[in-house]
Design a protein around this motif. Structure first.
Motif, PDB file in Angstrom:
ATOM      1  N   GLN A   1      -9.703   1.806   2.292  1.00  0.00           N
ATOM      2  CA  GLN A   1      -9.802   2.941   1.101  1.00  0.00           C
ATOM      3  C   GLN A   1      -8.991   4.110   1.516  1.00  0.00           C
ATOM      4  OE1 GLN A   1     -12.017   2.313  -1.775  1.00  0.00           O
ATOM      5  NE2 GLN A   1     -11.868   0.480  -0.611  1.00  0.00           N
ATOM      6  N   TYR A   2      -7.931   4.160   0.805  1.00  0.00           N
ATOM      7  CA  TYR A   2      -6.888   5.230   1.193  1.00  0.00           C
ATOM      8  C   TYR A   2      -7.037   6.360   0.035  1.00  0.00           C
ATOM      9  CZ  TYR A   2      -4.956   2.067   4.254  1.00  0.00           C
ATOM     10  OH  TYR A   2      -4.692   0.887   5.296  1.00  0.00           O
ATOM     11  N   LEU A   3      -6.738   7.445   0.552  1.00  0.00           N
ATOM     12  CA  LEU A   3      -6.695   8.868  -0.348  1.00  0.00           C
ATOM     13  C   LEU A   3      -5.324   9.631  -0.174  1.00  0.00           C
ATOM     14  CD1 LEU A   3      -8.285  10.916  -2.116  1.00  0.00           C
ATOM     15  CD2 LEU A   3      -9.047  12.086   0.100  1.00  0.00           C
ATOM     16  N   ASP A   4      -5.081   9.839  -1.539  1.00  0.00           N
ATOM     17  CA  ASP A   4      -3.819  10.912  -1.711  1.00  0.00           C
ATOM     18  C   ASP A   4      -4.263  12.142  -2.068  1.00  0.00           C
ATOM     19  OD1 ASP A   4      -1.623  12.457  -2.398  1.00  0.00           O
ATOM     20  OD2 ASP A   4      -0.896  10.957  -3.564  1.00  0.00           O
ATOM     21  N   ARG A   5      -4.387  13.167  -1.135  1.00  0.00           N
ATOM     22  CA  ARG A   5      -4.760  14.482  -1.621  1.00  0.00           C
ATOM     23  C   ARG A   5      -4.384  15.218  -2.521  1.00  0.00           C
ATOM     24  NH1 ARG A   5      -6.671  15.360   4.637  1.00  0.00           N
ATOM     25  NH2 ARG A   5      -8.865  15.297   4.535  1.00  0.00           N
ATOM     26  N   GLU A   6      -3.111  14.940  -2.866  1.00  0.00           N
ATOM     27  CA  GLU A   6      -2.286  15.548  -3.971  1.00  0.00           C
ATOM     28  C   GLU A   6      -2.481  14.902  -5.280  1.00  0.00           C
ATOM     29  OE1 GLU A   6       1.628  16.305  -2.733  1.00  0.00           O
ATOM     30  OE2 GLU A   6       0.956  17.386  -0.854  1.00  0.00           O
ATOM     31  N   ALA A   7      -3.087  13.871  -5.346  1.00  0.00           N
ATOM     32  CA  ALA A   7      -3.088  13.144  -6.467  1.00  0.00           C
ATOM     33  C   ALA A   7      -4.173  13.644  -7.493  1.00  0.00           C
ATOM     34  CB  ALA A   7      -3.500  11.589  -6.502  1.00  0.00           C
TER      35      ALA A   7
ATOM     36  N   TYR B   1       0.820  -1.113  -0.008  1.00  0.00           N
ATOM     37  CA  TYR B   1       0.001   0.017  -0.104  1.00  0.00           C
ATOM     38  C   TYR B   1       0.788   1.282  -0.059  1.00  0.00           C
ATOM     39  CZ  TYR B   1      -3.895  -2.934   1.536  1.00  0.00           C
ATOM     40  OH  TYR B   1      -4.895  -3.838   1.501  1.00  0.00           O
ATOM     41  N   VAL B   2       1.856   1.325   0.755  1.00  0.00           N
ATOM     42  CA  VAL B   2       2.923   2.314   1.047  1.00  0.00           C
ATOM     43  C   VAL B   2       3.267   2.627  -0.209  1.00  0.00           C
ATOM     44  CG1 VAL B   2       4.849   3.232   1.996  1.00  0.00           C
ATOM     45  CG2 VAL B   2       3.085   2.095   3.414  1.00  0.00           C
ATOM     46  N   ALA B   3       3.891   1.559  -1.041  1.00  0.00           N
ATOM     47  CA  ALA B   3       4.754   1.823  -2.136  1.00  0.00           C
ATOM     48  C   ALA B   3       3.761   2.283  -3.284  1.00  0.00           C
ATOM     49  CB  ALA B   3       5.352   0.603  -2.849  1.00  0.00           C
ATOM     50  N   GLU B   4       2.495   2.036  -3.258  1.00  0.00           N
ATOM     51  CA  GLU B   4       1.568   2.390  -4.234  1.00  0.00           C
ATOM     52  C   GLU B   4       1.258   3.954  -4.013  1.00  0.00           C
ATOM     53  OE1 GLU B   4      -1.285   2.448  -7.476  1.00  0.00           O
ATOM     54  OE2 GLU B   4       0.284   0.831  -6.942  1.00  0.00           O
ATOM     55  N   LEU B   5       1.062   4.403  -2.795  1.00  0.00           N
ATOM     56  CA  LEU B   5       0.684   5.614  -2.381  1.00  0.00           C
ATOM     57  C   LEU B   5       1.866   6.633  -2.652  1.00  0.00           C
ATOM     58  CD1 LEU B   5      -0.959   5.219   1.151  1.00  0.00           C
ATOM     59  CD2 LEU B   5      -2.270   6.093  -1.043  1.00  0.00           C
ATOM     60  N   LEU B   6       2.942   6.101  -2.463  1.00  0.00           N
ATOM     61  CA  LEU B   6       4.376   6.883  -2.973  1.00  0.00           C
ATOM     62  C   LEU B   6       4.706   6.938  -4.403  1.00  0.00           C
ATOM     63  CD1 LEU B   6       6.676   5.815   0.035  1.00  0.00           C
ATOM     64  CD2 LEU B   6       5.204   8.104  -0.109  1.00  0.00           C
ATOM     65  N   GLY B   7       4.043   6.254  -5.273  1.00  0.00           N
ATOM     66  CA  GLY B   7       4.116   6.375  -6.735  1.00  0.00           C
ATOM     67  C   GLY B   7       5.489   5.642  -6.980  1.00  0.00           C
ATOM     68  N   LEU B   8       5.952   4.712  -6.377  1.00  0.00           N
ATOM     69  CA  LEU B   8       7.127   3.896  -6.551  1.00  0.00           C
ATOM     70  C   LEU B   8       7.080   3.082  -7.551  1.00  0.00           C
ATOM     71  CD1 LEU B   8       8.479   3.049  -2.989  1.00  0.00           C
ATOM     72  CD2 LEU B   8       8.723   5.215  -3.878  1.00  0.00           C
ATOM     73  N   ASN B   9       8.231   3.111  -8.215  1.00  0.00           N
ATOM     74  CA  ASN B   9       8.422   2.026  -9.421  1.00  0.00           C
ATOM     75  C   ASN B   9       7.812   0.654  -9.017  1.00  0.00           C
ATOM     76  OD1 ASN B   9       9.454  -0.031 -11.428  1.00  0.00           O
ATOM     77  ND2 ASN B   9      10.962   1.646 -11.966  1.00  0.00           N
ATOM     78  N   ARG B  10       7.297  -0.056 -10.130  1.00  0.00           N
ATOM     79  CA  ARG B  10       6.611  -1.204  -9.619  1.00  0.00           C
ATOM     80  C   ARG B  10       7.610  -2.364  -9.537  1.00  0.00           C
ATOM     81  NH1 ARG B  10       0.704  -1.944 -12.747  1.00  0.00           N
ATOM     82  NH2 ARG B  10      -0.389  -0.454 -11.534  1.00  0.00           N
ATOM     83  N   ARG B  11       8.789  -2.176 -10.088  1.00  0.00           N
ATOM     84  CA  ARG B  11       9.950  -3.267  -9.798  1.00  0.00           C
ATOM     85  C   ARG B  11      10.546  -2.870  -8.549  1.00  0.00           C
ATOM     86  NH1 ARG B  11       9.560  -6.015 -14.372  1.00  0.00           N
ATOM     87  NH2 ARG B  11       8.999  -5.021 -16.478  1.00  0.00           N
ATOM     88  N   VAL B  12       9.540  -3.501  -7.490  1.00  0.00           N
ATOM     89  CA  VAL B  12      10.331  -2.899  -6.146  1.00  0.00           C
ATOM     90  C   VAL B  12       9.849  -4.170  -5.487  1.00  0.00           C
ATOM     91  CG1 VAL B  12       8.207  -1.631  -5.730  1.00  0.00           C
ATOM     92  CG2 VAL B  12      10.362  -1.486  -4.247  1.00  0.00           C
ATOM     93  N   ARG B  13      10.601  -4.488  -4.469  1.00  0.00           N
ATOM     94  CA  ARG B  13      10.420  -5.447  -3.260  1.00  0.00           C
ATOM     95  C   ARG B  13       9.859  -4.778  -2.162  1.00  0.00           C
ATOM     96  NH1 ARG B  13      14.909  -7.845  -3.092  1.00  0.00           N
ATOM     97  NH2 ARG B  13      14.648  -9.512  -4.591  1.00  0.00           N
ATOM     98  N   THR B  14       8.431  -5.269  -1.830  1.00  0.00           N
ATOM     99  CA  THR B  14       7.617  -4.764  -0.968  1.00  0.00           C
ATOM    100  C   THR B  14       7.234  -5.860   0.239  1.00  0.00           C
ATOM    101  OG1 THR B  14       5.612  -4.984  -1.967  1.00  0.00           O
ATOM    102  CG2 THR B  14       6.686  -2.881  -2.128  1.00  0.00           C
ATOM    103  N   ILE B  15       7.849  -5.633   1.527  1.00  0.00           N
ATOM    104  CA  ILE B  15       7.603  -6.759   2.458  1.00  0.00           C
ATOM    105  C   ILE B  15       7.266  -5.977   4.072  1.00  0.00           C
ATOM    106  CG2 ILE B  15       8.957  -8.420   1.603  1.00  0.00           C
ATOM    107  CD1 ILE B  15      11.330  -7.767   3.336  1.00  0.00           C
ATOM    108  N   GLU B  16       6.485  -6.685   4.658  1.00  0.00           N
ATOM    109  CA  GLU B  16       6.392  -6.317   6.103  1.00  0.00           C
ATOM    110  C   GLU B  16       6.890  -7.244   7.231  1.00  0.00           C
ATOM    111  OE1 GLU B  16       1.929  -5.360   7.046  1.00  0.00           O
ATOM    112  OE2 GLU B  16       2.117  -6.354   8.922  1.00  0.00           O
ATOM    113  N   MET B  17       7.614  -6.617   7.914  1.00  0.00           N
ATOM    114  CA  MET B  17       8.282  -7.537   9.201  1.00  0.00           C
ATOM    115  C   MET B  17       7.600  -7.216  10.461  1.00  0.00           C
ATOM    116  SD  MET B  17      12.165  -7.097   7.873  1.00  0.00           S
ATOM    117  CE  MET B  17      12.647  -8.573   8.252  1.00  0.00           C
TER     118      MET B  17
ATOM    119  N   VAL C   1      -4.751   9.784   3.854  1.00  0.00           N
ATOM    120  CA  VAL C   1      -5.721   9.587   4.920  1.00  0.00           C
ATOM    121  C   VAL C   1      -6.467   8.343   4.440  1.00  0.00           C
ATOM    122  CG1 VAL C   1      -6.051  11.966   5.622  1.00  0.00           C
ATOM    123  CG2 VAL C   1      -7.302  10.969   3.582  1.00  0.00           C
ATOM    124  N   LEU C   2      -6.988   7.590   5.709  1.00  0.00           N
ATOM    125  CA  LEU C   2      -7.862   6.418   5.521  1.00  0.00           C
ATOM    126  C   LEU C   2      -9.424   7.075   5.538  1.00  0.00           C
ATOM    127  CD1 LEU C   2      -8.462   3.274   5.605  1.00  0.00           C
ATOM    128  CD2 LEU C   2      -8.371   3.582   8.159  1.00  0.00           C
TER     129      LEU C   2
END
Length: 389
Positions: free
Chosen positions: A383-389, A91-107, A373-374
């Motif tokens: 449902q998440y919202l990026d107010r600058e999108a 979710y964080v990577a998507e909200l930040l607009g990161l490259n999709r070729r990224v490894r995303t994990i939760e620890m 915000v949620l």
């Protein structure tokens, strides 16, 4: 090649409750909270914020277009996850607009997980020095209203960019670790608040610090006085002070005074926020770097990370020449601008958190000034919202 923390940035709620006021409401002496646990304010996390939005709000302001292009690893350490399967880092990577070729994990390992993420990120960057990793400790600490753990609640997120040739802190490659199955703190899947054996947990924390600190000194042949300051995981600031006091006999009187003076700077911002689990050590580090005028490039900082249950790690970092350039310089001012809420308002917001149920839910975001915000839940999806999108 140096690898370490290139940038640090923090996010929390725009709301707080005064600890003296909370003490009076709980029929306790204010000094029990102000001195006994060492807290003056506690962040109040509204229902429009969770571990995902806090993480995104912490990371976004520090990332340049160049950083975003170089990040290929995102690790979110949290014990406030929103899904038993899907990583909050996605979710964080998507909200930040990161490259999709990224490894995303939760620890996950209580308050320790962000440190595990940093160690993983370091190894990754040593192999791929042209890349960068984003590590975030993001949590909402909840023990329940009118419980013994209530005054050690809080919340927020610390975002750290890990890179080669870091601006802030070059991390050492040697650490000391300790872990064992200890039931001092836990949260079963059917609980929304943590369960804790407070006195036992405090004792385990200090035992683990003493063990890994002395082991680090022994295995690395390091003299304790070569460390300018010791930085601690601070679920509440008095806890770190107790641990520091246990190390004072290892150094002379002058060094003891210096360590104690540095510690007051390291806990300054944590006193105003409260517990943020995985981010607590790194908010303390940020507090140290922002508020301590006695620090100099080349200083060695010792960092103690602890997660109940239990796991501890001690490692060190060397302060870099331009460390101030990588810091969240506006943080003290943002904390000062937060709105104070009454105890009654705090209790209402605590009970309005998104419920763990299948039905659609709507969260008001009108009073939340943050970018991310949620807004609620629809078809069992947050449902998440990026107010600058």
């Amino acid at each position: 090649m140096k690898v370490g923390i290139d940038k640090l940035h923090f996010a929390t709620s725009h709301l707080y409750v005064d600890m003296a006021e909370l003490a009076v409401a709980r029929q306790a002496e204010p000094d029990k909270y102000l001195i006994g646990i060492g807290q003056s304010k506690m962040a109040v996390i509204p229902p429009s914020q969770d571990a995902v939005t806090l993480a995104a709000n912490a990371a976004a302001p520090m990332l340049t277009a160049e950083d975003i292009a170089a990040i290929d690893l995102v690790v979110v350490g949290t014990e406030s996850g929103i899904d038993n399967s899907k990583a909050s880092a996605i979710y964080v990577a998507e909200l930040l607009g990161l490259n999709r070729r990224v490894r995303t994990i939760e620890m996950k390992e209580a308050c320790y997980a962000a440190t595990a993420g940093i160690q993983l990120a370091q190894d990754h960057i040593r192999i791929h020095p042209d890349k960068k990793a984003l590590v975030i400790g993001s949590d909402v600490a909840r023990y329940g209203l009118n419980t013994p753990g209530e005054p050690t609640q809080g919340g927020g997120a610390v975002a750290m960019l890990i890179s080669a040739d870091p601006q802030v802190l070059a991390l050492g490659t040697t650490t000391s670790l300790l872990s064992a199955d200890v039931m001092d703190f836990w949260r079963p899947l059917y609980h929304t608040e943590a369960l804790v054996d407070g006195k036992y947990s405090s004792n385990i924390y200090i035992d683990y610090f003493q063990d890994v600190f002395k082991d680090y000194l022994k295995t690395t042949h390091t003299r304790p006085e070569t460390m300018t300051a010791l930085v601690f995981h601070l679920p509440y600031t008095k806890m770190g002070l107790k641990a520091l006091r246990s190390a004072l006999p290892l150094v002379d009187d002058d060094q003891q005074k210096r360590w104690l003076a540095h510690f007051e700077h390291a806990r300054q911002l944590n006193r105003q926020v409260g517990n943020l689990y995985t981010g607590s050590l790194y908010l303390s580090l940020l507090s140290q770097l922002l508020t301590d005028p006695q620090l100099q490039p080349g200083d060695q900082l010792g960092l103690f990370s602890y997660g109940s249950g239990a796991e501890g790690e001690f490692y060190t970092g060397e302060l870099q020449p331009d460390y101030q350039l990588g810091l969240d310089a506006g943080l003290p001012q943002r904390l000062a601008r937060r709105r104070r809420v009454s105890v009654a308002e705090y209790e209402t917001l605590f009970n309005q958190q998104l419920q763990w149920q299948a039905e659609d839910q709507v969260v008001s975001v009108a009073d939340d000034p943050h970018r991310f915000v949620l807004t609620g839940q629809k078809a069992e999806q947050r449902q998440y919202l990026d107010r600058e999108a």
